[in-house]
Design an enzyme around this catalytic site. Sequence first.
Site, PDB file in Angstrom:
ATOM      1  N   GLY A  76      62.994 147.668 -53.979  1.00 32.08           N
ATOM      2  CA  GLY A  76      61.760 147.172 -54.571  1.00 32.08           C
ATOM      3  C   GLY A  76      60.910 148.296 -55.146  1.00 32.08           C
ATOM      4  O   GLY A  76      60.280 148.144 -56.196  1.00 32.08           O
ATOM      5  N   THR A  77      60.896 149.428 -54.470  1.00 30.19           N
ATOM      6  CA  THR A  77      60.066 150.551 -54.919  1.00 30.19           C
ATOM      7  C   THR A  77      60.503 151.022 -56.301  1.00 30.19           C
ATOM      8  O   THR A  77      59.678 151.168 -57.213  1.00 30.19           O
ATOM      9  CB  THR A  77      60.157 151.715 -53.904  1.00 30.19           C
ATOM     10  OG1 THR A  77      59.672 151.240 -52.643  1.00 30.19           O
ATOM     11  CG2 THR A  77      59.350 152.917 -54.357  1.00 30.19           C
ATOM     12  N   ASN A 156      52.016 141.684 -49.274  1.00 31.56           N
ATOM     13  CA  ASN A 156      52.875 142.035 -48.142  1.00 31.56           C
ATOM     14  C   ASN A 156      52.136 142.240 -46.833  1.00 31.56           C
ATOM     15  O   ASN A 156      52.767 142.405 -45.792  1.00 31.56           O
ATOM     16  CB  ASN A 156      53.681 143.302 -48.476  1.00 31.56           C
ATOM     17  CG  ASN A 156      52.806 144.463 -48.840  1.00 31.56           C
ATOM     18  OD1 ASN A 156      52.055 144.406 -49.804  1.00 31.56           O
ATOM     19  ND2 ASN A 156      52.867 145.524 -48.071  1.00 31.56           N
ATOM     20  N   SER A 204      63.858 142.834 -53.714  1.00 29.43           N
ATOM     21  CA  SER A 204      64.485 143.784 -52.787  1.00 29.43           C
ATOM     22  C   SER A 204      65.347 143.006 -51.800  1.00 29.43           C
ATOM     23  O   SER A 204      64.892 142.009 -51.234  1.00 29.43           O
ATOM     24  CB  SER A 204      63.397 144.564 -52.037  1.00 29.43           C
ATOM     25  OG  SER A 204      63.991 145.429 -51.107  1.00 29.43           O
ATOM     26  N   ALA A 205      66.582 143.471 -51.576  1.00 33.86           N
ATOM     27  CA  ALA A 205      67.523 142.699 -50.745  1.00 33.86           C
ATOM     28  C   ALA A 205      67.143 142.639 -49.274  1.00 33.86           C
ATOM     29  O   ALA A 205      67.389 141.637 -48.601  1.00 33.86           O
ATOM     30  CB  ALA A 205      68.924 143.293 -50.888  1.00 33.86           C
ATOM     31  N   THR A 242      75.701 155.780 -60.629  1.00 30.26           N
ATOM     32  CA  THR A 242      76.758 154.874 -60.184  1.00 30.26           C
ATOM     33  C   THR A 242      76.166 153.749 -59.349  1.00 30.26           C
ATOM     34  O   THR A 242      75.344 153.987 -58.464  1.00 30.26           O
ATOM     35  CB  THR A 242      77.810 155.666 -59.362  1.00 30.26           C
ATOM     36  OG1 THR A 242      78.338 156.680 -60.208  1.00 30.26           O
ATOM     37  CG2 THR A 242      78.926 154.768 -58.865  1.00 30.26           C
ATOM     38  N   CYS A 330      55.146 150.861 -44.416  1.00 31.29           N
ATOM     39  CA  CYS A 330      55.141 152.196 -45.010  1.00 31.29           C
ATOM     40  C   CYS A 330      53.835 152.938 -44.749  1.00 31.29           C
ATOM     41  O   CYS A 330      53.778 154.140 -44.879  1.00 31.29           O
ATOM     42  CB  CYS A 330      55.422 152.099 -46.502  1.00 31.29           C
ATOM     43  SG  CYS A 330      55.390 150.455 -47.176  1.00 31.29           S
TER      44      CYS A 330
HETATM   45  C1  LIG Z   1      55.509 143.740 -51.844  1.00 27.69           C
HETATM   46  C2  LIG Z   1      56.474 144.874 -51.704  1.00 27.69           C
HETATM   47  N1  LIG Z   1      56.831 145.571 -52.786  1.00 27.69           N
HETATM   48  C3  LIG Z   1      57.702 146.585 -52.717  1.00 27.69           C
HETATM   49  C4  LIG Z   1      58.245 146.970 -51.521  1.00 27.69           C
HETATM   50  C5  LIG Z   1      59.214 148.110 -51.488  1.00 27.69           C
HETATM   51  O1  LIG Z   1      60.543 147.625 -51.414  1.00 27.69           O
HETATM   52  P1  LIG Z   1      61.706 148.574 -50.869  1.00 27.69           P
HETATM   53  O2  LIG Z   1      61.495 148.713 -49.394  1.00 27.69           O
HETATM   54  O3  LIG Z   1      62.972 147.825 -51.199  1.00 27.69           O
HETATM   55  O4  LIG Z   1      61.627 149.856 -51.596  1.00 27.69           O
HETATM   56  C6  LIG Z   1      57.890 146.288 -50.346  1.00 27.69           C
HETATM   57  C7  LIG Z   1      58.419 146.710 -49.036  1.00 27.69           C
HETATM   58  O5  LIG Z   1      57.755 146.644 -48.030  1.00 27.69           O
HETATM   59  C8  LIG Z   1      56.990 145.203 -50.450  1.00 27.69           C
HETATM   60  O6  LIG Z   1      56.602 144.506 -49.386  1.00 27.69           O
END
Ligand SMILES: Cc1ncc(COP(=O)(O)O)c(C=O)c1O
Length: 392
Positions: A76-77, A156, A204-205, A242, A330
């Site tokens: 997701g990041t 989140n 994000s998986a 890759t 995080c």
């Molecule tokens: C709303 C949101 N965006 C992005 C992310 C980041 O995703 P990833 O952990 O796959 O990098 C998160 C993860 O906590 C999230 O909750």
Amino acid sequence: MTQRTGSRIYLDHAATTPLDPTVFEVMRPYLWSEAGNPSSVHAAGRRAREAVDTAREQVASVLGCKPGEVIFTSGGTEADNLAVIGLALSEAGRGRHIVTTAIEHHAVLFAARSLRAHGFEVTELAVDQAGRVDPPDLEITVRPDTTLVSIGLANNEIGTIQDIPTLARIAHAAGARVHTDAVQAAGQLDINVDRLGVDLLSLSAHKLYGPKGVGALYVREGVNLERRAFGGAQERDRRAGTENVPGIVGLGEAVMRAEAERERRTAHMRSLSAALVERVTAGCPMVRVTGDPERRLPAFAPFAFADVDAESLLIRLDLEGIAVSTGAACTSGSLEPSHVIEALGLPERYRQGSLRCTVGRGTTLDEVSRAGEAIVGHVRMLRAIAAAPGVV
Ligand SMILES: Cc1ncc(COP(=O)(O)O)c(C=O)c1O
């Protein structure tokens, strides 16, 4: 599938979800026997390419888009960073104003702020006490030089769901592109990109019972992104490197399963989070349920306790085998209230006491009852200790 280890109770599904064994089984060959590189022209490479293409079709079918509009990323990041920075740089000739909100995940917020060093102006919309963006606020903020509006589908930390279709209409009317971070919402809400009206969407998986370290960015046909990674021509020359074949295969399967089971999973989660909210609010005075009471993700039971240090509460619960969070995973470890809690404008005495409980598809009523009891007990204890320092 069990989410427990021994008698532990896991109520932190917004941080991550356990890998679904069925998803793992689909990934297994690509972790072991099927080791080809999708860019190789030999048979092993072609099989890997086929697996990646199948996953791309699976993700596209859930998003309601063309497979070619899906870029696989490391999570997701990266998807958020690529959307925000990639779009802003690619459209810089047209304008240098970006709009986001004060409660975005840092993957969006920090990406947007990083653009200020390159001459961009970034507006962070305020939210109300429930974490909602008011569409008229966006209407008066967008300008002819606004190229991107990035607003998360669901938050989140508090689970509040934004009215993305309305916000997207406003942004488009001003000529801006729309990105939504659907990392938390996926699996709980409809993420069809046309119904949402978005141009970019992040997934994000690992929030969907898939593997960690893999995600996807939907990019509407005709939308250009400046590349962030240099190297090979993978992902139609939009994301070098890759491909994480087992991860991508797992993402495709996880997204498909989440969508197929969405109604059943969300009904289950909604009833359990409601039971937890009821138990905790009945047992604790001076607690607020944060987030929007109506438009909140089904998994979320988010609280703010007055006169309680949430870190102490989390540690006490953890010692009892109950995993929760004090905010975004995080940012935990920092004793400052999170940027989301700050943005809600809660009264001062609630700001240190924010606790996020998120149930999952395997959570049971017995688990939430036990967790509710424990939360109520520890909140009382912590308040008693705070009121009579030196007693314990
Ligand atoms: C709303 C949101 N965006 C992005 C992310 C980041 O995703 P990833 O952990 O796959 O990098 C998160 C993860 O906590 C999230 O909750």
